[in-house]
Design an enzyme around this catalytic site. Structure first.
Site, mmCIF file in Angstrom:
data_model
loop_
_atom_site.group_PDB
_atom_site.id
_atom_site.type_symbol
_atom_site.label_atom_id
_atom_site.label_comp_id
_atom_site.label_asym_id
_atom_site.label_seq_id
_atom_site.Cartn_x
_atom_site.Cartn_y
_atom_site.Cartn_z
ATOM 1 N N HIS A 31 -9.218 16.425 21.245
ATOM 2 C CA HIS A 31 -10.554 15.960 20.888
ATOM 3 C C HIS A 31 -10.870 14.686 21.678
ATOM 4 C CE1 HIS A 31 -9.064 18.371 17.547
ATOM 5 N NE2 HIS A 31 -10.314 18.573 17.163
ATOM 6 N N HIS A 279 -16.516 17.453 21.073
ATOM 7 C CA HIS A 279 -15.677 17.167 19.903
ATOM 8 C C HIS A 279 -14.265 17.722 20.025
ATOM 9 C CE1 HIS A 279 -14.515 16.538 15.735
ATOM 10 N NE2 HIS A 279 -14.122 17.800 15.708
ATOM 11 N N GLU A 430 -7.333 13.281 -9.409
ATOM 12 C CA GLU A 430 -5.951 13.615 -9.064
ATOM 13 C C GLU A 430 -5.662 13.469 -7.574
ATOM 14 O OE1 GLU A 430 -6.892 15.788 -12.879
ATOM 15 O OE2 GLU A 430 -7.888 15.530 -10.932
ATOM 16 N N HIS A 491 -5.227 26.263 -18.321
ATOM 17 C CA HIS A 491 -4.363 25.084 -18.377
ATOM 18 C C HIS A 491 -2.879 25.433 -18.421
ATOM 19 C CE1 HIS A 491 -8.084 23.047 -18.956
ATOM 20 N NE2 HIS A 491 -7.528 21.888 -19.225
#
Length: 685
Positions: A31, A279, A430, A491
């Site tokens: 890049h 890019h 998290e 869960h």
């Protein structure tokens, strides 16, 4: 040399640009556009602001520079080369050679090169963290900034400002689109981490085209809403504006800073500048030739004018050396005035733990009812953390459930008002939590983050990067199975143990009772180069009577014979982990009564077991005993290497269900009777 560059500053900036172009072109991969655009931004930071000594790149109070847009890796490699950053070996010894040589730049993205496609921690000296997955670097930077604030709060004394370094993270549109960066920015703003500066390259280009295809928000206003100080620069080539922006960051003591820099990707390239073509692919020989002509640069690959390296030596090098030498003199005096604190600093900088941290602890007494391992694990965590002053961490708003709050006297809480605390409230973030834990660990702290096991999916990329970097981050996961019960399949982790074990290098520990939890934490803390996933139950489980069963110290070997056939010659081996260990023990008793010679092997960590020598593994799982049954409330996937073609498995092959835990276990057949029946089946009875 023959160049029309008007001064040494422009010369140095164009050296960075052309090295990036040449490296990508030679590799035919990479890049180039972002390094070309950000060369003046990085130059101004490194030459005139960064507090960093290239001759001592691990100096504790150095500023940290993180290239979060890791795809632009030729930018940092060019900087490391031009700045003359020394190479440091695996033992921390500074070598005479450079971290990145010119030959390394020519070997960009090649086998065994010190210039891999994305920056890798410990692979290349001067790379503070592994980046590439967008958003991870900026999120790590929050952990680095937290670490500095904590170190300063604990160790600085009147007249002894040992820790006051800053953290700079260079980032891209992609970094700020990724959700993890929002979590990290929110944490940083809440904690008022004024030692943290993100430098955002707003170039309006992504791989698919203009960013407005998918990204139209007002980034400066978003960050202001998060409590950040924001500075905008209209032209990435305006060095005066950049200098003012960096000074604005240094002057601000109330909040983290976002510097928004508007740049042109592939700056100077006649055809590809400001396009997505600049890019992620080489510019091509013709475009490079034309670009160098626009810079007034000779048509020569990997040209490094001596004026450029001299300039960095006279700016960054001289400033950094003076600061480092002053710090070392200050630390020498500090050692005389505060010997205990100085010893702690030296120990954590060596990535070691204090003497006596692993001294014997009081084990839990046998108890048929027992404790959930989240509870016994929480007690073990507190026992060890009280002995390790730089062990600290928190949870994603689940401390009352994960039991990971440090409760001993003096533990305290890390807040914007008090940075000395060791308990963290990461909020329901998290991924941001795990990345911050990695940044704290990279800073020498023993950091942990906790949540429910099912939410390991939310932080998995950071856990994977911890393993790639070989750092001992600790991830604590509770509520580890269908034993969650009433909360139901959303869960109840089922596939998560297999997913964690699939990460190379990650130590997965699932202790089977309270005493196994004690030794599981000890095993985790002994790790210097591997992260750990600590897997703990919600529900109670018996604390085994260790006068009958083998010592829980066997946990540190990953797997061990818990109880054996009376004659030491089992017909069948029952292998279990976690909450299913007691089921295997009950099945053992039933089989023994029926005249079947059985052995129970506790296998809390496959990874630690595989590290043992072949003779030990054969002793525990003799090849001659092919009748084997594994018992675990997860999927079978990782177990076949121990079970072979004829082995049996008691566990899950579907998602769970909502009901009381005992009912769920019974309905899915994870019971003592189920284990006994499977043992008989594999024996052909």
């Amino acid at each position: 040399m023959a160049t029309t560059s008007s001064n040494v500053t422009e010369l140095t900036i164009n050296t960075i640009r052309t090295l990036a172009m040449d490296g990508v072109e030679k590799a035919n991969s990479g890049h180039p556009g972002t390094p070309m655009a950000l060369a003046p931004v990085a130059y101004e930071l490194w030459a005139n602001t960064l507090n960093y000594d290239p001759s001592s790149p691990l100096w504790p109070n150095r500023d940290r520079y993180i290239l979060s847009c890791g795809h632009a890796s030729m930018l940092i490699y060019s900087l490391l080369h031009l700045a003359g950053v020394k190479k440091v070996d695996a033992n921390g010894k500074i070598e005479s050679g450079l971290s990145v040589t010119l030959d390394d730049l020519k070997s960009f993205r090649q086998w065994h090169s010190r210039t891999p496609g994305h920056p890798e921690y410990e692979h290349t000296t001067g790379v503070e963290t592994t980046t590439g997955p967008l958003g991870q670097g900026v999120a790590n930077s929050v952990g680095f900034a937290i670490a500095e604030r904590w170190l300063a709060a604990r160790y600085n004394r009147p007249g002894f400002k040992l820790f006051d370094y800053n953290v700079y993270a260079q980032c891209s549109d992609g970094d700020l689109m990724e959700g993890i960066s929002q979590e990290a920015a929110s944490i940083a703003g809440h904690l008022k981490l004024s030692n943290l500066c993100w430098i955002y390259d707003d170039n309006n280009i992504t791989i698919e085209g203009r960013t407005n295809l998918a990204f139209s928000e007002n980034v400066p206003e978003r960050f202001r809403a998060l409590g950040w100080h924001v500075v905008e620069i209209e032209d990435a080539n305006d060095l005066n504006a950049l200098a003012d922006a960096y000074q604005s960051f240094l002057d601000n003591v109330e909040s983290p800073t976002l510097i928004v820099v508007h740049s042109i990707i592939g700056y100077g390239a006649p055809k590809k500048a400001n396009t997505s073509a600049a890019h992620g692919e080489p510019l091509g020989a013709d475009e490079i030739r034309a670009t160098k002509a626009a810079y007034g640069w000779p048509d020569e690959a990997f040209l490094v004018p001596k004026e450029a390296t001299k300039h960095f030596a006279e700016t960054l090098g001289a400033r950094g050396r003076a600061a480092r030498e002053a710090w070392e003199a200050l630390f020498a005096k500090y050692k005389q005035s505060h010997p205990q604190q100085a010893s702690e600093i030296e120990t954590l900088e060596r990535r070691e733990l204090p003497a006596g941290w692993d001294a014997p602890v009081t084990e839990f007494p046998a108890d048929p009812k027992g404790l959930a391992t989240r509870i016994s694990g929480g007690k073990a965590l507190n026992m060890y953390a009280e002995r390790i002053p730089w062990m600290l961490g928190g949870s994603a708003d689940l401390a009352p459930s994960t039991k990971t709050l440090l409760t001993f006297d003096g533990a305290g809480t890390f807040t914007a008002d008090t940075y000395a605390g060791r308990n963290f409230h990461f909020g329901i973030r998290e991924h941001g939590m795990a990345a911050a834990v990695n940044g704290m660990t990279l800073s020498g702290l023993r950091a942990y983050g906790a949540t429910f096991f099912v939410f390991s999916d939310y932080l998995r990329p950071s856990m994977r990067l911890a393993s790639i970097m070989n750092i001992p981050s600790l991830f604590v996961f509770t509520h580890d199975s269908i034993g969650v019960g009433e909360d139901g399949p959303t869960h109840q982790p089922v596939e998560h143990l297999a997913a964690a074990r699939a990460i190379p290098g990650l130590i997965v520990l699932r202790p089977g009772d309270g005493n196994e939890a004690i030794y599981a934490y000890r095993a985790a803390l002994k790790q210097k180069h591997r992260p750990t996933a600590m897997i703990l139950t919600r529900q109670n489980m018996p604390t085994l009577d260790r006068t009958k069963y083998a010592s829980a110290e066997g946990v540190e070997r990953g797997g061990y014979t818990l109880i054996d056939a009376a004659n030491g010659k089992p017909q069948v081996i029952l292998i279990a982990t976690g909450s299913e260990l007691s089921l295997a023990c009950d099945a053992y008793e039933q089989l023994t009564k029926e005249g079947v010679a059985a052995r129970v092997v506790s296998m809390p960590s496959m990874e630690l077991f595989e590290m043992q020598d072949a003779s030990y593994r054969e002793q525990v799982l003799p090849a001659s005993v092919t009748a084997r049954v594994a018992v675990e409330a997860g999927i079978r996937q990782p177990w076949d290497k121990y079970l072979g073609f004829g082995g049996g498995f008691i566990g899950m092959s579907s998602f769970g269900a909502s009901a009381p835990a005992q009912t769920v276990y019974e309905k899915f057949g994870i019971t003592t009777a189920g284990v006994v029946a499977e043992a008989k089946r594999v024996l052909g009875k």
